[in-house]
Design a protein around this motif. Sequence first.
Motif, PDB file in Angstrom:
ATOM      1  N   MET A 150    -103.643  57.817  31.597  1.00 23.68           N
ATOM      2  CA  MET A 150    -102.863  58.927  31.148  1.00 23.68           C
ATOM      3  C   MET A 150    -101.401  58.645  31.467  1.00 23.68           C
ATOM      4  SD  MET A 150    -103.804  62.954  31.572  1.00 23.68           S
ATOM      5  CE  MET A 150    -105.005  62.618  32.770  1.00 23.68           C
ATOM      6  N   THR A 188     -98.437  64.812  27.461  1.00 20.81           N
ATOM      7  CA  THR A 188     -99.300  63.813  28.067  1.00 20.81           C
ATOM      8  C   THR A 188    -100.005  63.035  26.966  1.00 20.81           C
ATOM      9  OG1 THR A 188     -99.666  65.174  30.010  1.00 20.81           O
ATOM     10  CG2 THR A 188    -101.284  63.464  29.587  1.00 20.81           C
ATOM     11  N   ARG A 212    -103.131  60.316  26.423  1.00 21.18           N
ATOM     12  CA  ARG A 212    -104.290  59.685  27.066  1.00 21.18           C
ATOM     13  C   ARG A 212    -104.612  58.392  26.329  1.00 21.18           C
ATOM     14  NH1 ARG A 212    -108.956  63.941  27.849  1.00 21.18           N
ATOM     15  NH2 ARG A 212    -109.053  63.743  25.594  1.00 21.18           N
TER      16      ARG A 212
END
Length: 105
Positions: free
Chosen positions: A1, A9, A11
């Motif tokens: 992440m 964010t 991933r």
Amino acid sequence: MSNILDGDTTRFWCDRLGWIVVLQNARQKPNDQYSYIRYDALGRIVETGQLEESTEMSFAIAMDKDDLLEWIAMGTSKGEVAGKYYLKKFRGSHYDRGLAKTKRV
């Protein structure tokens, strides 16, 4: 992440060789969208795109080549798909490298 400067964010999921094969950013997450990268046996990118997938990506899927290919194939609403085709071998090379052409699919 990874945290991006704007606070979102992203991933990442890697395959057994450590290559990034699936990504999901904060904009994609609410819509079950993912970006994916497919590689050939020599590690060259052969396809990238975005898809919607109701089955959540997991490290177990990313690590298993057959499961990953099935997960990508089952994805719907594929978009922004681009493929690369390697046409020409370089003389004297100890493995099959080639010049790439990108084609929108």
